[in-house]
Enzyme design. Sequence first.
Site, PDB file in Angstrom:
ATOM      1  N   LYS A  54      19.409 -12.094 -46.178  1.00 53.08           N
ATOM      2  CA  LYS A  54      20.077 -11.695 -44.938  1.00 53.08           C
ATOM      3  C   LYS A  54      19.292 -12.096 -43.686  1.00 53.08           C
ATOM      4  CE  LYS A  54      23.905  -9.110 -45.498  1.00 53.08           C
ATOM      5  NZ  LYS A  54      24.284  -9.707 -46.787  1.00 53.08           N
ATOM      6  N   ASP A 131      29.152  -6.889 -44.070  1.00 51.15           N
ATOM      7  CA  ASP A 131      28.400  -6.290 -42.951  1.00 51.15           C
ATOM      8  C   ASP A 131      28.625  -6.994 -41.615  1.00 51.15           C
ATOM      9  OD1 ASP A 131      27.552  -4.838 -45.076  1.00 51.15           O
ATOM     10  OD2 ASP A 131      25.413  -5.203 -44.815  1.00 51.15           O
TER      11      ASP A 131
HETATM   12  C1  GDL Z   1      24.840  -4.125 -48.337  1.00 54.40           C
HETATM   13  C2  GDL Z   1      24.611  -5.566 -48.143  1.00 54.40           C
HETATM   14  C3  GDL Z   1      23.324  -6.049 -48.786  1.00 54.40           C
HETATM   15  C4  GDL Z   1      22.253  -4.983 -48.784  1.00 54.40           C
HETATM   16  C5  GDL Z   1      22.807  -3.804 -49.533  1.00 54.40           C
HETATM   17  C6  GDL Z   1      21.842  -2.644 -49.727  1.00 54.40           C
HETATM   18  C7  GDL Z   1      26.289  -6.191 -49.834  1.00 54.40           C
HETATM   19  C8  GDL Z   1      27.448  -7.046 -50.203  1.00 54.40           C
HETATM   20  N1  GDL Z   1      25.758  -6.357 -48.624  1.00 54.40           N
HETATM   21  O1  GDL Z   1      25.839  -3.627 -47.949  1.00 54.40           O
HETATM   22  O2  GDL Z   1      22.909  -7.185 -48.071  1.00 54.40           O
HETATM   23  O3  GDL Z   1      21.088  -5.429 -49.386  1.00 54.40           O
HETATM   24  O4  GDL Z   1      23.909  -3.299 -48.847  1.00 54.40           O
HETATM   25  O5  GDL Z   1      21.381  -2.132 -48.517  1.00 54.40           O
HETATM   26  O6  GDL Z   1      25.885  -5.371 -50.611  1.00 54.40           O
END
Ligand code: GDL
Length: 692
Positions: A54, A131
């Site tokens: 990310k 997100d």
């Molecule tokens: C999320 C984020 C991920 C993150 C995780 C845990 C997805 C698809 N996206 O929502 O990048 O690491 O929570 O915090 O899971």
Amino acid sequence: MSTPGSAKGRPQTRRFISGVVEGFYGRPWTMDQRTELFKREQKWGLNTYLYAPKDDYKHRMYWRDLYSAEEAEQLIALISAAKQHDVEFIYAISPGLDITFSNPKEAAALKRKLDQVKEFGCRSFSLLFDDIETEMCPADKQAFTSFAHAQVAITNAVYQHLGEPETFLFCPTDYCAVMCTPTVSQSYYLHTVGEQLLPGIDILWTGPKVVSNKISVESIEEVSSVLKRPPVIWDNIHANDYDPQRIFLGPYKDRPTELIPKLRGVLTNPNCEFYPNFVAIHTLATWCKSTSDGGQRDVEMGDEKQDPWYSPEKALTLALTDWLQEFLSADQNGARPKKDSSDEEPMQTDIGESPYVPGPGENPLYTAEPLTLDDLKLLSDLFYLPYEHGQMAKTMLRELDWLKNHSRAAAAETDETAEWCSRAQQFDGMCEAVVQMFNRLSNAPNRSILYDLYNYICDIKSGVGLARAYVKTLGGQCPPSAQLMNDDPEPWGFRGGLSGEFQRMLPCHGNRDLFRHPLMTEVYCMRPYSPEDKVQVQKIFMEMKSAGGGKMPLMMLPPLLCDSLSSGELAPSPQCALILEDEIGVCGYALALTDAQPAAAKTQRAVSAEVLKDFPSLVTIQVLPRVIDSTPAKRMIVRLLSSIKNSGSRGVFCELRQSDRRMLDFYTKLGCFKPITMAGLPEDVVAMGASL
Ligand code: GDL
């Protein structure tokens, strides 16, 4: 293991996607760590790596930017390393923060970027829309019916531009059930995606929640029917990027293996720290192999009651056994492995000296105790899973709760006293095991794993240390003062920083707090009274008499029966007198007469036979106002009542001045003392009695 293929020109069976998504927030893994990951995946039978860090600049924030020559070189090496280890490298990009879907230049930028990565040798791709803001910009609102339509349009276009790669993943904005409005089956967004996304594109899904406790077969059947394809699970069960105090070392769990044929694949998005992910990835690999479909059932592996194909406990033991070997082997950060003295080379020191060999009477060289499998089991139990503590952690919490709720048994002889002491001792042993585990872990040769774990193990060691000292305090043993808080605590005495302070102020946190009452900030010592204490007791008595006597001059205050005890005119009964001390000196006392009659005679006040029948004994207690915490006073009275009871008495009473709100409040809150009627009491005096 395979799932049916559905895209045009696709082989009828495709391999089940299994592996790791580097999809967390925070510091991305290094290229070396990723290469190490590929080796492990190959060894354990996992086949995929989804590149989606990310906070990597060019993955999300600056998604439009092409890679520099230097970055290209690194990515090329990485993609080739994945190939070498038979791991499918999927390159993901997250353009959702600021893309304008309707602008052709934006679509061109996306294609240009992915074309560049394709040139690096990558053949599998992914577009992620998790997100992000769901509100479209005005230009997109004009161009598209909905956000789902905008995402689908660009994803299909990119997919086709890249020549319909065999693996192409799409992460929806509503990527779990709780995000769907109103529900999964009625979600307009998911229906649009399901119907309009080209069939060769697979869809990522985290389950009922972002971090799903359990993922049921029914929930997957439901979402598959809306998406019109089986999803690839993006599993956040071991993700820890949302809480800097947690790391997850428990097994892959609560996903029935029945799911495997109903899914397109599973990718785990694990802890940010690379090395501690050994368990997360190893146990996922075991899970992926544990399928009726694959026909690889290991009779040892299943758990007949839970899942005949997979047992999280057994998978954990397998993982920890392998992990132990890694801990015990030195890495590039580690200590020089010990060689035989025969092939020992001279140690490289500044002055070129030979290695230190202790002489007679000198300290022996420090030799670390080796880490054990039990240490790793304990470590995993303490840092298990987001919704579950491991067995030993549960036991420790349960025991601490019991010891706290039965602390009366620690302070006074009751039926439970022996049990309390034995359980306190066992609790102490468990705390000691944590300390020993910490010591052996911090001396293990593999420093890379240790460094990744260090903050967490240090934190748990301190937390357990506080609990241990607290139990010792409950048991009346004086803990080492440095461990408890004093007036000027060290920073580790108030843990958690500002965030900790915010949390402690919230009611939901307070309910789960170990120290529901204000923390004891002083160390007190409770000991039997001796005749030398008489002067100190008199002093406290006089001081508190003037403080509790209201506005009336001391001389005018009507005497209480217990005054003769506090003033030293009468000696307390044997075993019925306690002294409280703090750092300054004597700060309280509790005295009793098992037979109150001599006090009545001294005060020249008759106490009715009826009262003496039920409450034959007399008690008095005083503590100086500097003792803010009421616990030491409670402890004294509890112990005193127990001694009085042991002497054969049926009940005890005390007298208090109505103006002495502090003591009235104290006895009332104890719960066992109730006001009693007593003839001949002076005007502002009340009596309270307790049956024993
Ligand atoms: C999320 C984020 C991920 C993150 C995780 C845990 C997805 C698809 N996206 O929502 O990048 O690491 O929570 O915090 O899971």
